[in-house]
Scaffold this motif. Sequence first.
Motif, PDB file in Angstrom:
ATOM      1  N   TRP A 547       0.956  -1.217  -0.090  1.00 24.90           N
ATOM      2  CA  TRP A 547      -0.209  -0.043   0.159  1.00 24.90           C
ATOM      3  C   TRP A 547       0.789   1.197  -0.039  1.00 24.90           C
ATOM      4  O   TRP A 547       0.743   2.109  -0.819  1.00 24.90           O
ATOM      5  CB  TRP A 547      -0.928  -0.079   1.210  1.00 24.90           C
ATOM      6  N   LEU A 548       1.831   1.249   0.853  1.00 28.26           N
ATOM      7  CA  LEU A 548       2.799   2.510   0.806  1.00 28.26           C
ATOM      8  C   LEU A 548       3.504   2.800  -0.381  1.00 28.26           C
ATOM      9  O   LEU A 548       3.597   3.860  -1.024  1.00 28.26           O
ATOM     10  CB  LEU A 548       3.968   2.415   1.988  1.00 28.26           C
ATOM     11  N   LEU A 549       3.985   1.455  -1.332  1.00 23.44           N
ATOM     12  CA  LEU A 549       4.370   1.576  -2.574  1.00 23.44           C
ATOM     13  C   LEU A 549       3.366   2.304  -3.649  1.00 23.44           C
ATOM     14  O   LEU A 549       3.872   3.056  -4.473  1.00 23.44           O
ATOM     15  CB  LEU A 549       4.912   0.192  -3.155  1.00 23.44           C
ATOM     16  N   SER A 550       1.945   1.986  -3.201  1.00 22.40           N
ATOM     17  CA  SER A 550       1.013   2.572  -4.245  1.00 22.40           C
ATOM     18  C   SER A 550       1.057   3.936  -4.045  1.00 22.40           C
ATOM     19  O   SER A 550       0.778   4.861  -5.032  1.00 22.40           O
ATOM     20  CB  SER A 550      -0.272   2.001  -4.039  1.00 22.40           C
ATOM     21  N   VAL A 551       1.085   4.395  -2.649  1.00 25.60           N
ATOM     22  CA  VAL A 551       0.914   5.956  -2.506  1.00 25.60           C
ATOM     23  C   VAL A 551       2.285   6.497  -3.148  1.00 25.60           C
ATOM     24  O   VAL A 551       2.482   7.725  -3.752  1.00 25.60           O
ATOM     25  CB  VAL A 551       0.954   6.336  -1.251  1.00 25.60           C
ATOM     26  N   LEU A 552       3.360   5.916  -3.025  1.00 25.82           N
ATOM     27  CA  LEU A 552       4.856   6.506  -3.379  1.00 25.82           C
ATOM     28  C   LEU A 552       4.650   6.541  -5.044  1.00 25.82           C
ATOM     29  O   LEU A 552       5.491   7.377  -5.528  1.00 25.82           O
ATOM     30  CB  LEU A 552       5.736   5.314  -3.046  1.00 25.82           C
ATOM     31  N   ALA A 553       4.214   5.298  -5.672  1.00 28.29           N
ATOM     32  CA  ALA A 553       3.827   5.618  -7.183  1.00 28.29           C
ATOM     33  C   ALA A 553       3.388   6.877  -7.533  1.00 28.29           C
ATOM     34  O   ALA A 553       3.683   7.328  -8.640  1.00 28.29           O
ATOM     35  CB  ALA A 553       3.204   4.220  -7.720  1.00 28.29           C
ATOM     36  N   VAL A 554       2.436   7.261  -7.027  1.00 30.87           N
ATOM     37  CA  VAL A 554       1.826   8.601  -7.243  1.00 30.87           C
ATOM     38  C   VAL A 554       2.697   9.894  -7.097  1.00 30.87           C
ATOM     39  O   VAL A 554       2.769  10.814  -7.741  1.00 30.87           O
ATOM     40  CB  VAL A 554       0.788   8.801  -6.099  1.00 30.87           C
ATOM     41  N   GLN A 555       3.699   9.676  -6.097  1.00 28.55           N
ATOM     42  CA  GLN A 555       4.644  10.638  -5.776  1.00 28.55           C
ATOM     43  C   GLN A 555       5.683  10.792  -6.841  1.00 28.55           C
ATOM     44  O   GLN A 555       6.172  11.821  -7.245  1.00 28.55           O
ATOM     45  CB  GLN A 555       5.188  10.830  -4.455  1.00 28.55           C
ATOM     46  N   ILE A 556       6.278   9.646  -6.854  1.00 28.38           N
ATOM     47  CA  ILE A 556       7.520   9.530  -7.734  1.00 28.38           C
ATOM     48  C   ILE A 556       7.489   8.910  -9.234  1.00 28.38           C
ATOM     49  O   ILE A 556       8.404   8.697  -9.888  1.00 28.38           O
ATOM     50  CB  ILE A 556       8.789   8.907  -7.106  1.00 28.38           C
ATOM     51  N   GLY A 557       6.033   8.259  -9.414  1.00 27.99           N
ATOM     52  CA  GLY A 557       5.904   7.729 -10.690  1.00 27.99           C
ATOM     53  C   GLY A 557       6.040   6.187 -10.409  1.00 27.99           C
ATOM     54  O   GLY A 557       6.645   5.647  -9.489  1.00 27.99           O
ATOM     55  N   MET A 558       5.316   5.309 -11.296  1.00 27.17           N
ATOM     56  CA  MET A 558       5.284   3.736 -11.047  1.00 27.17           C
ATOM     57  C   MET A 558       6.663   3.212 -11.191  1.00 27.17           C
ATOM     58  O   MET A 558       6.880   2.302 -10.437  1.00 27.17           O
ATOM     59  CB  MET A 558       4.440   3.327 -12.131  1.00 27.17           C
ATOM     60  N   ALA A 559       7.434   3.564 -12.040  1.00 29.17           N
ATOM     61  CA  ALA A 559       8.940   3.114 -12.402  1.00 29.17           C
ATOM     62  C   ALA A 559       9.719   3.129 -11.070  1.00 29.17           C
ATOM     63  O   ALA A 559      10.340   2.180 -10.548  1.00 29.17           O
ATOM     64  CB  ALA A 559       9.488   3.681 -13.216  1.00 29.17           C
ATOM     65  N   ALA A 561       8.593   3.558  -7.913  1.00 29.87           N
ATOM     66  CA  ALA A 561       7.956   2.529  -7.054  1.00 29.87           C
ATOM     67  C   ALA A 561       8.148   1.265  -7.146  1.00 29.87           C
ATOM     68  O   ALA A 561       8.555   0.426  -6.393  1.00 29.87           O
ATOM     69  CB  ALA A 561       6.400   2.803  -6.691  1.00 29.87           C
ATOM     70  N   ILE A 562       8.335   0.822  -8.540  1.00 30.85           N
ATOM     71  CA  ILE A 562       8.574  -0.645  -8.783  1.00 30.85           C
ATOM     72  C   ILE A 562      10.002  -0.958  -8.371  1.00 30.85           C
ATOM     73  O   ILE A 562      10.374  -1.889  -7.810  1.00 30.85           O
ATOM     74  CB  ILE A 562       8.341  -0.906 -10.210  1.00 30.85           C
TER      75      ILE A 562
END
Length: 745
Positions: A547-559, A561-562
């Motif tokens: 879940w935290l990674l999904s929020v991080l994806a909004v901040q820095i992009g999906m790449a 976060a992955i």
Amino acid sequence: MIRSLFLALGLVIATIPPFGAGASAQTAASNWVDEDFASLRLISARDAINGRDEIRLGLEFELKPDWKIYWRSAGDAGFPPQLDWTGSTNIGDGQIRWPAPHRFSIFGLETFGYKDHIILPIDVPVTDPAQAAHIELDVDYLVCSDVCIPAQANFTLDIPASLSDGANGDTAGISRFAHDIEKFASRVPLRGDNLPMSVTDIWQSTAQSGENDQTVLNVAITGLDQTASDPVEILIEGNVRLGFGVPVPTATDDATGTQQFRIPIYGLKDDQTTIGDDVIVTVIAGPLAIEQDRQIAAAPSGTSSTSSTTSSSSSNATSSPSIATTSLWLLGALALLGGFILNFMPCVLPVLSLKVMSAMKAQGSERSATRRGFLASAAGIITSFWLIAAVLIAIKLAGGTIGWGIQFQQPLFLTVMTIIVALFAFNMWGLFEINGPAELGNAANDTITAREKSGHHLGGHFLTGMFATLLATPCSAPFLGTAVGFALAGSSFDIFWIFTLLGIGLAVPYLAIAARPEIARLLPKPGRWMGFVKGILGVALAGTAIWLLSVLAVQIGMAGAIAVGIALVMAGILLFARHRSTVQKRKYVFTALATLGVLAALFAPGFSKAPLKNTTSRTSTETLPWRPFAPDEIARHVADGKTVLVDITAEWCVTCQVNKKLVLETDDMTAALTADDVILMQGDWTRPDPVISQYLAGYGRYGIPFNAVFGPKAPDGVLLSELLGKQEVLDAIARASGGTDLVKK
């Protein structure tokens, strides 16, 4: 070749000043003072005094992008430039004539100032017009961007009594800077009689703000251009330091051309009122600005204070007392209750693993050891709230953005939290054991060592409490928003007092077990089954990390976060290999490689590129027809007879997601929310957004979720509770629209 010589000669001639201009270039401006954030100098509108008893100077700022300085009344933070004329001769102390400022809204903090390029006109009296003037000016100023920096500049300027060529007349001695200075002097608000705009009335009243009444100022202005698109700014300056929110238009009288505005008042204490206070009201409407002295009344002209109070009260007969008149002790009780309820909110569920394992471990320990452990956890929670309060106070004093849970808008914080949660999951799965005070809780150990019994293992319990607090901050609980809103709008003491009680409220379960350690013995006794429980709790923590990674994806992009996720998965695999290996050297190698994986996860966001727009991918998959948040359009929709439901949400706000899944997006609510006369607006605050910050500040809110319903019968909005209920939403829509067909029986 000849052509090149002519060009060079032309450049040389162009640099030679005309006769008499040499003095102008030298006397009309000081040298530039260059800093990393700004360049500034002192300029003069005249090259010579030429018999005048007053001259006009200009303090010129060239500010770097995103940096600003402050107006004469800085607002909730900051201070304006201060002038010191010590060492000057033949002049008196000059007075700045302040051009109309810009408003800077930063999550509940309203400040006023200037950015980019600004010249502050300064009128300086001349002691002897027949003599030259020597100017020594020291300027202390505060310049702010993400941080605030106090700075100082020193200027020297000599202005002769007359020009060397003996020129005279009214235009003699005017410098090449006069036009630039006058351009900014024309922006100084007008004073006097027969102004194009006028403040005809200003009075204090109360207005409905959700479950509470908000103390406000009402300002009536004539002469405004009703067709202008620029928002009207109203700045209030008084002797008492209070906070004033963004002006909101409330009514227009076409017959008299009078337009009324409502301005929230923040920081009003018990038994304090603005009625009878003398204030300076500055009105800015596009390029036009005026400034008038007024006294705040108890009611508009032609009405009594009794009728005004009665009218205001009748608009919300069941509302709670105003925050401005509610005692500090009552708000403290709300904070205590809100902190306790926070234990049962969805955000705290990931911390349940730490609580459960800690309670299970407590069964095998002595009564005193159990008490010490849970007291240490409670101390960690309260200390965490103190640290949050200290950071918020520092940011507020520096003029930055403050609010509840906004640290989840920062990629570094999200990355660190993801790593910590992942390490907890690995610990639960038995891939490694953390020993010592720096273990961050080590709730997975099955046994209580002699070291724990002796009281030297309290550091882990303490850090468990701190970690629980950090994961709890994305949630908002009933009563929590009211208490936090009061604290963040108040003084430093208010923030510290309220956050202390929030921490005590969240720590109540720990304190209860510390007071009665036998409570822990009600749980099943430790055994082999705890290994299975630890595995399940590890899965729950892994879900939290995702879940935290999904929020991080909004901040820095999906790449990005992955990349963080892959690095942590590789670290987990290496820890598993270390756990299975029996060769000590290999264990060291796997440990080093796993550490590199964690470091790679930590630094991965620094190499990612954030999305260009503050949007989320979920928009296309929503079950409801949400429109983008546009606060300026709400009044227009209401005027058209529509009902507007506003939802301010964020990916990191677990309570927001629960509200949508269990209330707003359920099948039995879809019919009501997709009606033709209902408009749904959704604002995403996953990333910082000044529009949303300003909107929340207008309602005294400092956290989300935020839900409100606007309609013909409730143009000012009906605020909903943080944890929504279906019936509550339906009742609010029916109340705002004036109908009853939506109310679910």
